[in-house]
Design an enzyme around this catalytic site. Structure first.
Site, short mmCIF file in Angstrom:
data_model
loop_
_atom_site.label_atom_id
_atom_site.label_comp_id
_atom_site.label_asym_id
_atom_site.label_seq_id
_atom_site.Cartn_x
_atom_site.Cartn_y
_atom_site.Cartn_z
N SER A 1 -35.96 -22.71 10.78
CA SER A 1 -35.95 -21.43 11.46
C SER A 1 -34.77 -21.40 12.43
CB SER A 1 -37.29 -21.18 12.15
OG SER A 1 -37.43 -19.83 12.49
N ASP B 1 -40.59 -15.65 2.51
CA ASP B 1 -40.45 -15.65 3.96
C ASP B 1 -40.21 -14.24 4.49
OD1 ASP B 1 -39.79 -16.08 6.62
OD2 ASP B 1 -38.55 -17.83 6.21
N HIS C 1 -42.26 -19.00 5.50
CA HIS C 1 -41.45 -19.51 6.60
C HIS C 1 -41.83 -20.97 6.88
CE1 HIS C 1 -38.58 -18.73 9.74
NE2 HIS C 1 -39.39 -19.21 10.66
#
Length: 707
Positions: free
Chosen positions: A517, A604, A636
């Site tokens: 991320s 995601d 994610h």
């Protein structure tokens, strides 16, 4: 966000692309075959001769034995997540009798990520999405008959658990965005039938707060500046209570109502730097500071579930510390601290506050879920999460405070290989991996970290840094990251690496960067903005363009949009668009001179697949080597253990080729995974061979059954 790895290729002068590719192809593959047989980088045999045995990846990245221990509100039952046919499901047993536990769900897909109890102690609640799309459904398990009810049975809708009350058993308050995907309307939902009653249609509120009688009392609404306003529902209208400016928006939060429903508790940084525990009286607007610290924000508050009074609070600077507020529990906390090994966090308690559920963690051992009984001050263990690690040589984690170039303190954590560790230092520098946390509005903390243990066991030093914008260290530290993506936030990481080199921890030309991320973005920044600093990088679900990241946020993030613009860059202004473009690794892809591994979940909703696709396309167009691994059934991050194992197997081979650390062969770690190597399989030693030896089938989630 999270982490990953790659091969140390140097782009020297006018080095031809043919020579560059050959460095990763036939000759590399020959050496990779030797590694595949021995599990050790042949160049490192001498230095690893006395190293401890390799810890199998399965023990670190497979399913834990048990996880997420809970007690029912009445203290009679316990629940936890544990594998059932390889998939994490919910199990229930009488409290203290774990051997009689039985599964109450039979998920066969990605597993159940989180669960909690209804206050009636009869229903177990859990959330689940479809292949990582984050359209969470809320489910209830009736423990009288194990019937599972979907409380939000609508396709493409995200449910948010908002409130429940002991005085209203069988009912929960749930937000659902089926009318408008941007906003969650508020519903009263029956746990048995899933029947719902509309409480509040929502056309712009970010959050709702109900009192202990389940009456709607407060709501928040974002402001154009990135802050928010708090409103009270009174006389059939919403009346403004106060406004929170942007500089306090990430450090000021409402916790819940007091015992008589006339005021509420909140963490409040207004008028100070560190968030304090505050009581706010609605009738007078009077604020009382209950607890504060000059070291860090208050990180957690233990509330009495029936009296709705704070019992204790936690401060987490380098490690976690609990401080009593209610004098009746002062001795209990003191006794508890003498019994616990390592750090601990209090996750919750029974309704009468007689039993506290703890997560205890010494970093160098598998964590435990434990129960502290305040009636006789005894501490008992529910279970250990990874019991097979008990006899293995886990590494110690050392908290430390580094200085950034502008003098800011950076709370960090260093993990060293157990066989080389000399009390937090080394006799000689070794290769190092910089693990960058996600968020960026999150933090690294002291405790057991599977990735840090994995890397240290393979022979690497591991450094984790709370760079500016990390949370928990005051609003000044958070706001120092505003407009500083790929700026001062990256400088903090570079400063930490320089410290490790100066201290003799890391070899200057043997430092990898990896993260997920925001950590994935930081990896891409490291390889594009400081292309010679890192030997290689591993990016998991990291955005490559801030412009496309912000333009493609999920609809239900609408209330956070103005805060995101203020913190990162505003695409609605010329200055903001320029900043976002300048700080996007995509536009500097031609600067990459180090190997890169990218992992991405196809579903995601936060960092969409396009973020990885576009930088891979840019690198391919410039004939820059990159390995791109895609998972069609993930979002994610990688939730399925088969997918985690396959990715970390590839990352381990990649890092070994880059930094020279030890390497466990792929073995069966691709089995059952949906792994798709979109590009660059030959750049990772052993990967192409492992793909050929495995039957790789894309997997799809199988729906729950009520059995």
């Amino acid at each position: 966000m999270k982490r990953p790895t790659i091969n140390r290729l140097r782009f020297l002068g006018a080095l031809s692309i043919a020579a560059l590719l050959s460095a990763c192809a036939p000759d590399k593959q020959t050496d990779a075959n030797k590694k595949e047989e021995t599990g050790i980088n042949t160049e490192q045999t001498k230095s690893t001769a006395q190293a401890p045995p390799l810890i199998d990846r399965q023990l670190l990245f497979g399913n834990p034995s048990r996880f997420q221990g809970r007690l029912s509100p009445d203290g009679k039952m316990m629940s936890f997540r544990a594998p059932l046919n390889g998939v994490m499901n919910l199990w229930v047993a009488p409290a203290g009798d774990i051997d009689s536990a039985k599964p109450v769900t039979r998920d066969t897909g990605r597993g159940i990520p989180s669960h909690f109890w209804a206050l009636d102690s009869r229903h177990l609640l859990y959330i689940r999405d479809r292949d990582g799309d984050e359209n969470w459904h809320l489910y209830a398990v009736d423990l009288d008959n194990n019937k599972i009810t979907d409380l939000s049975p609508f396709d493409g809708v995200q449910a948010q658990m908002v409130a429940q009350s002991e005085t209203h058993p069988g009912t929960v308050i749930v937000g659902m965005n089926d009318r408008d995907p941007r906003w969650h309307d508020l519903y009263k939902v029956d746990l048995k039938t899933a029947g719902r009653e509309l409480l509040q249609e929502n056309d712009g509120f970010a959050q709702f707060f109900l009192d202990h009688d389940l009456k709607l009392r407060l709501a928040t609404e974002s402001t154009p500046s990135g802050g928010y306003r708090v409103y009270e529902f009174a006389d059939d209208d919403w009346l403004e209570v106060f406004e929170v400016d942007f500089e306090d928006a990430l450090t000021t939060h409402i916790l819940g109502f007091d015992g008589d429903n006339t005021g509420f508790y909140m963490l409040d940084s207004r008028g100070r730097d560190k968030a304090a525990l505050v009581h706010y009286a609605l009738d007078s607007g009077h604020k009382v500071v209950i607890a504060e610290s000059n070291k860090a924000d208050i990180a957690n508050v233990l509330m009495h579930p029936r009296r709705h009074l704070p019992i204790a609070y936690a401060i987490n600077f380098e490690t976690n510390a609990w401080i009593p507020l209610d004098g009746a529990y002062t001795e209990d906390l003191a006794t508890l601290e003498k019994q616990v090994r390592g750090d601990f966090n209090i996750l919750g308690s029974t309704l009468d506050a007689s039993q506290w559920v703890l997560y205890t963690d010494s970093a160098a051992a598998a964590p435990r879920y434990q129960v502290f009984d305040t009636r006789d001050n005894t501490l008992s263990t529910l279970f250990t999460t990874h019991p097979k690690l008990a006899t293995l040589p886990l590494a110690k984690m050392y908290p430390l405070v580094l200085s950034a170039r502008d003098g800011r303190d950076l709370v960090s954590y260093l993990t060293l290989p157990a066989d080389l560790d000399q009390g937090g230092s080394l006799a000689a520098p070794i290769p190092m991996v910089l693990l960058v946390h996600g968020g960026p509005w999150g933090r690294d903390s002291f405790g057991f970290d599977p990735e840090a243990q994995w890397l240290a066991n393979r022979g690497y030093a591991v450094l984790q840094v709370n760079f500016r914008a990390s949370t928990g260290f005051g609003k000044g530290f958070v706001n120092a990251g505003n407009g500083e993506w790929a700026g001062a936030m990256h400088n903090d990481l570079v400063d930490a690496v320089d410290w490790a080199i100066a201290e003799g921890i890391a070899s200057p030309d043997e430092v990898a960067i990896m993260g997920a991320s925001y950590g994935g973005y930081a990896t891409l920044v490291g390889l594009t903005f400081t292309p010679e600093k890192f030997a290689c990088g591993v990016d998991v679900v990291g955005p490559s363009s801030l412009n496309t990241l912000i333009s493609s946020i999920p609809p239900y993030w609408e209330s956070f949009r103005s805060t995101l613009h203020a913190a990162v860059g505003n695409p609605d202004t010329e200055e903001g668009r320029k900043l976002l473009t300048e700080r996007s690794p995509l536009h500097r892809a031609d600067k990459i001179v180090r190997p890169l591994l990218i992992g991405q979940g196809a579903n995601d909703p936060r960092v969409k697949q396009a973020e990885s696709d576009q930088i891979v396309a840019a690198m391919k167009a410039r004939e820059i080597p990159v390995t791109y691994i895609l998972y069609p059934d993930e979002g994610h991050g990688f939730q399925k253990p088969e997918n985690r194992l396959s990715f970390f197997a590839a990352a381990e081979a990649f890092l070994s080729d880059c930094l020279g650390g030890r390497y466990q062969p792929f073995g069966d770690d691709l089995k059952g995974s949906s792994v798709q190597v979109v590009h660059g399989a030959t750049f990772i030693p052993g990967l192409q061979r492992a793909l050929m030896n495995s039957k790789i089938l894309a997997t799809n989630t199988v729906e729950d059954t009520d059995e």
